[in-house]
Design an enzyme around this catalytic site. Sequence first.
Site, PDB file in Angstrom:
ATOM      1  N   HIS A   1      22.221  -3.008   7.874  1.00 54.22           N
ATOM      2  CA  HIS A   1      20.874  -3.515   7.575  1.00 54.22           C
ATOM      3  C   HIS A   1      20.808  -5.040   7.642  1.00 54.22           C
ATOM      4  O   HIS A   1      19.732  -5.617   7.734  1.00 54.22           O
ATOM      5  CB  HIS A   1      20.432  -3.020   6.193  1.00 54.22           C
ATOM      6  CG  HIS A   1      18.951  -3.116   5.975  1.00 54.22           C
ATOM      7  ND1 HIS A   1      18.372  -2.991   4.746  1.00 54.22           N
ATOM      8  CD2 HIS A   1      17.918  -3.335   6.834  1.00 54.22           C
ATOM      9  CE1 HIS A   1      17.064  -3.120   4.842  1.00 54.22           C
ATOM     10  NE2 HIS A   1      16.762  -3.329   6.108  1.00 54.22           N
TER      11      HIS A   1
ATOM     12  N   PRO B   1       1.814  -9.033  -7.876  1.00 59.58           N
ATOM     13  CA  PRO B   1       1.625  -7.584  -7.735  1.00 59.58           C
ATOM     14  C   PRO B   1       0.973  -7.267  -6.381  1.00 59.58           C
ATOM     15  O   PRO B   1       0.294  -8.118  -5.799  1.00 59.58           O
ATOM     16  CB  PRO B   1       0.685  -7.229  -8.894  1.00 59.58           C
ATOM     17  CG  PRO B   1       0.832  -8.345  -9.877  1.00 59.58           C
ATOM     18  CD  PRO B   1       1.128  -9.569  -9.073  1.00 59.58           C
TER      19      PRO B   1
END
Length: 637
Positions: free
Chosen positions: A108, A506
């Site tokens: 990755h 958020p």
Amino acid sequence: MGNTLKEMQDIQGALQCYTRAIQINPAFADAHSNLASIHKDSGNIPEAIASYRTALKLKPDFPDAYCNLAHCLQIVCDWTDYETRMKKLVTIVADQLEKNRLPSVHPHHSMLYPLSHEFRKAIASRHANLCLEKIHVLHKPPYKHPKDLAGPRLRIGYVSSDFGNHPTSHLMQSIPGMHNKENVEIFCYSLSADDGTTFRSTIASESEHFIDLSLVPCNGKAADRINSDGIHILINMNGYTKGARNEIFALRPAPIQVMWLGYPGTSGAPFMDYIITDRVTSPTELAHQYSEKLAYMRHTFFIGDHRHMFPHLVERVVIAHKQNMSKKTTVPDNVSIVNAADLSPIIEKIEVKQIRETIIATSSGEATPVEVATTVLELPTTTAIQNMIITGQIQTSVSGIVVQNGLTTNQTNNKAATGEEVPQSILVTTRQQYGLPEDAIIYCNFNQLYKIDPVTLKMWVNIVKRVPKSVIWLLRFPAVGEANVLASAQQLGIPMGSIIFSNVAPKEEHVRRGQLADVCLDTPLCNGHTTGMDVLYAGTPMVTLPGETLASRVAASQLTTLGCPELIAKSRRDYEEIAVRLGTDKEFLKAMRAKVWQARTESPLFNAKSYAADLENLFYKMWDRYACGEKLDHIID
């Protein structure tokens, strides 16, 4: 003992074991490296760096510690001796591959380093072989796969550890429910426990079958369950990301096994047949970097669930002081904004002005008229809004209408903040909230900082130097990287105050505040994938420079599907020229912003329904070839 506890996810226990081992023998390099890995996995990067450095002092020839240290330094943008580090990384990997050892660079992370495609594929292949070694001890006979459907529908199995509050679910949560139940029967196999979010419950309720394989820790039994369900096409959504169980795929419980969406690269695995991609992301001339056969979607292989998650961002109203409006013919659409699922209460009560202008935008030598429409909320005073922001109030009243401070959604409705519910309040988003200058060109990038490399920062600094009154807006992602980025930029001669950092927000605020930027500067090394979708849904044009890896070509695919190929650069110089033109040619910037804003809702990029239908067509092409006994080959027509 510590390694066993870490394998069992007992992080605290492993931490104590490694610490105790160091107390007993402070010169034990492996214990320092193991302790560093715990810190790294926990996000304590400075501690991880210190422990890896100690391990390397004690044992200079320690490839695992060196490569993990290099990744930690990449995370925080510490580019000290960067070129030397990259060369040594490549040398280490070459030596390990030659000796048939497991490389110290994780699959990755391989796209972050100047490795050849052959090396990247070989790294993935070694990890795939590990999975094969693990399943050999089970002594399971191979499954038998019939070549007929044994029913009217294809059975599709999606396997993921990310069915919950995770970027993967933010992208695809609607897809299982969007499939045509006359054509396909959908099974979702979760590798993680229920996190109690709406993302999880949406996927669970909208799939015909939802199976929690976290309750089945044995990979052999998990594969048995999938096989007994009669799955025809099994989808690997993890690759080599956290929570993956590739051993299940290594057992081949389904006749066709496919990589999709969650992992930006090849599996290197003989047990994965196809990778779902597209002609921009994975052109056939780059097919050699994949172990799988390419299976093209009609448009981009990427998808976002933004229409469903953020309908309140489909429209926006710009806030302006009435007194200033009399002096201006145009109002910036990204300085002070109101969004709501229903804007009618505020539009009906406060004077609204529609400003329409036709701009002649020149792109690729062609002049095209573009209509730009801005809805402006004319307020006799903006004092109430400014005071709300300065004092951190949750809400205020404007002409009798309650509006909410866009910074406070997590204080009033956590599910709205995470994107699980649509906010019901009228949200105010302004540059003032983030300390962004109102009269500047704002170039943004909201990726994790590891995606920036020295070459990218140099291009960004060059752009800012050429564009008067411009700044770069980045995230403290992580916070410890901020000082390193600023120091590197200052060495390149960037004017003080030209880079502004904000905290990670958020999900809903993160997407909404993207409206405040003028242009997104993508990271060529590894593009913004989910973050690219986020910023485009906010209506902000994104400039990208595709490389050769899958991870470096996703943004070009997104922009092609959006109908904005003029934002895809052909070289570093071209990248800078496009970004500078957007920052200095007001007409071109207005036209591109209008084009992206309109294309979000009209192009296929965010259309989950048509995407699901295209996916089904691709599944049937895979099955038809298998059923006819054809040799595995690319599906690119």
